[in-house]
Design a protein around this motif. Structure first.
Motif, PDB file in Angstrom:
ATOM      1  N   MET A  89       0.832  -1.217   0.000  1.00 23.12           N
ATOM      2  CA  MET A  89       0.000   0.000   0.000  1.00 23.12           C
ATOM      3  C   MET A  89       0.867   1.267   0.000  1.00 23.12           C
ATOM      4  O   MET A  89       0.543   2.254  -0.659  1.00 23.12           O
ATOM      5  N   GLN A  90       1.979   1.230   0.737  1.00 19.20           N
ATOM      6  CA  GLN A  90       2.819   2.415   0.872  1.00 19.20           C
ATOM      7  C   GLN A  90       3.926   2.487  -0.183  1.00 19.20           C
ATOM      8  O   GLN A  90       4.784   3.348  -0.111  1.00 19.20           O
ATOM      9  N   ASN A  91       3.914   1.538  -1.111  1.00 17.69           N
ATOM     10  CA  ASN A  91       4.953   1.481  -2.144  1.00 17.69           C
ATOM     11  C   ASN A  91       6.353   1.452  -1.548  1.00 17.69           C
ATOM     12  O   ASN A  91       7.255   2.182  -1.986  1.00 17.69           O
ATOM     13  N   SER A  92       6.542   0.646  -0.520  1.00 14.06           N
ATOM     14  CA  SER A  92       7.877   0.489   0.074  1.00 14.06           C
ATOM     15  C   SER A  92       8.780  -0.169  -0.964  1.00 14.06           C
ATOM     16  O   SER A  92       8.324  -0.944  -1.795  1.00 14.06           O
ATOM     17  N   GLU A  93      10.074   0.125  -0.876  1.00 15.06           N
ATOM     18  CA  GLU A  93      11.012  -0.533  -1.794  1.00 15.06           C
ATOM     19  C   GLU A  93      11.330  -1.930  -1.292  1.00 15.06           C
ATOM     20  O   GLU A  93      11.671  -2.824  -2.057  1.00 15.06           O
ATOM     21  N   ALA A  94      11.264  -2.086   0.042  1.00 16.84           N
ATOM     22  CA  ALA A  94      11.567  -3.403   0.610  1.00 16.84           C
ATOM     23  C   ALA A  94      10.718  -3.677   1.834  1.00 16.84           C
ATOM     24  O   ALA A  94      10.310  -2.748   2.546  1.00 16.84           O
ATOM     25  N   LEU A  95      10.450  -4.971   2.038  1.00 14.46           N
ATOM     26  CA  LEU A  95       9.801  -5.438   3.263  1.00 14.46           C
ATOM     27  C   LEU A  95      10.826  -6.316   3.975  1.00 14.46           C
ATOM     28  O   LEU A  95      11.367  -7.256   3.374  1.00 14.46           O
ATOM     29  N   ILE A  96      11.118  -5.989   5.232  1.00 15.29           N
ATOM     30  CA  ILE A  96      12.090  -6.790   5.977  1.00 15.29           C
ATOM     31  C   ILE A  96      11.350  -7.486   7.116  1.00 15.29           C
ATOM     32  O   ILE A  96      10.767  -6.822   7.985  1.00 15.29           O
ATOM     33  N   ILE A  97      11.317  -8.801   7.073  1.00 12.03           N
ATOM     34  CA  ILE A  97      10.595  -9.569   8.088  1.00 12.03           C
ATOM     35  C   ILE A  97      11.604 -10.154   9.062  1.00 12.03           C
ATOM     36  O   ILE A  97      12.440 -10.982   8.678  1.00 12.03           O
TER      37      ILE A  97
END
Ligand SMILES: Nc1ncnc2c1ncn2[C@@H]1O[C@H](COP(=O)(O)OP(=O)(O)O)[C@@H](O)[C@H]1O
Ligand SMILES: N[C@@H](CCC(=O)OP(=O)(O)O)C(=O)O
Length: 363
Positions: free
Chosen positions: A160-168
């Protein structure tokens, strides 16, 4: 020294934030905040999705009588979220950073207006240099309508926020090519989102306080990477893990899901997460399925629809399945179910789902 990304969503699992006795791991939270603060000060836009409320509440309470699962979750999360957010706020304050609590439920993403409202909330916080800390509001979530876990929520937020990366960040170093408890198993360092083979090694097993396990992390990671967002699954128990992942001059062993080059549009991203809000179902024949999966951008025409199930209005999300019942995708209906039923199988000109409002899961 340069950084890999300028906008990231970071998800932290319950097991990273709690010790084995269930109490909050305050030193770990402080260390995570140090890293997040460093990134924030370097100009990276960070959204934090933090679990841990239920675990934090459980360790605080001495329950007088046995509670059913829902009541226990409501009680523990209501008590635990206060503890958790206070810790974050105290630690961020030490860095001169204002953080904010965003509690949400799946319902808050149900239609485009709710979705855009949630998006506006997080965007406004970021624009004002406030660091959003998001969690599912377990106190009021209805069991049947909950996110599978915060991995699903973090995928939605990153998209939704157009993040460049998701870090889990979890309690394991990444995805193993076998049982994580066996010394013969190794971390898979890079995964192509199109590839599915490695998934056979991911079991339903989860950690002590976790809700979804590696299986949800894996499928969310694939989905997000296919939208053009890089996904890193790493151990939040390792010191400096966040900064090591973001700094180009550092390396840390973990699993990276390579992002696909093509970026999905904002509307398609919303539709991608709308499965539980679908009002009806369109059953399509093989020809229509082939057309949708062809190289060309193709809308769904009624000529390929063999059955219309449920009742929906124009603008509602509908599920698309093939004749064997396999899920093909979701789309926004261009007209109501009654008309779709009457015109199904005909050469009706206007597509029931336009390509711009169609999200296909891959096969
Ligand atoms: N192939 C695999 N590789 C890594 N972890 C796995 C695998 N299969 C199952 N798991 C389990 O997934 C757990 C992490 O998921 P989860 O319990 O949901 O953590 P979190 O609280 O971080 O969300 C690991 O602790 C591990 O037990
Ligand atoms: N909202 C819950 C999160 C539950 C959950 O998804 O946990 P996890 O699998 O550890 O990310 C909590 O704060 O306890």
């Amino acid at each position: 020294m340069s950084l890999r990304y300028k906008k990231v969503t970071v998800k932290v699992g319950s097991n990273v934030l709690t010790k084995s006795d269930g109490t909050l791991n305050v030193a770990r939270i402080a260390h995570l905040v140090d890293q997040l603060a460093w990134l924030h000060q370097k100009g990276v836009e960070v959204i934090l999705v933090s679990s841990g409320a239920v675990a934090a509440g459980r360790s605080e309470l001495k329950l007088q009588k046995k509670l059913d699962t829902v009541s226990a979750r409501q009680l523990c999360s209501a008590v635990g979220q206060v503890k958790l957010i206070n810790r974050y706020a105290d630690f961020f304050r030490e860095h001169g950073i204002v953080c904010a609590q965003v509690l949400t439920t799946k319902d808050n993403f149900a239609d485009r207006d709710h979705y855009l409202n949630m998006k506006n909330c997080i965007t406004t916080l970021l624009e004002n240099r406030v660091l959003p800390i998001v969690n599912e509001n377990d106190t009021i979530s209805v069991s049947e309508l909950m996110f599978t876990d915060n991995d699903e929520l973090s995928g939605l937020i990153a998209s939704m926020q157009n993040s460049e990366a998701l870090i889990i960040l979890s309690n394991v170093e990444g995805i193993y090519d076998g049982d994580p408890s066996l010394p013969t198993s190794n971390i898979i360092e890079e995964i192509d989102a199109k590839d599915k083979d490695w998934m056979k090694n991911v079991s339903k097993q989860k950690s002590g306080f976790g809700r979804g396990g590696m299986l949800t992390k894996s499928s969310i990671a694939r989905k997000v990477a296919k939208e053009g967002i890089e996904v890193h699954i790493a151990s939040g128990l390792k010191d400096h893990i966040l900064t090591d992942i973001l700094r180009v001059d550092r390396q840390a062993k973990h699993t990276l899901f390579k992002a696909e080059a093509r970026k999905a549009s904002n509307v398609k991203k919303w539709i991608a997460y709308s499965d539980s809000f679908a009002k009806g179902e369109l059953v399509i024949n093989q020809g229509a399925r082939d057309a949708l999966y062809s190289e060309m951008a193709t809308s769904l025409l009624l000529i390929g629809v063999v059955d219309v199930k449920g009742s929906f209005e124009k603008g509602d999300i509908v599920k698309i399945v093939d004749e064997q019942g396999n899920l093909v995708g979701w789309g926004k209906a261009q007209f109501e179910s009654e008309k779709a039923e009457t015109e199904a199988g005909t050469k009706y000109k206007k597509p029931i789902v336009h390509y711009d409002y169609l999200y296909l899961i891959e096969d």
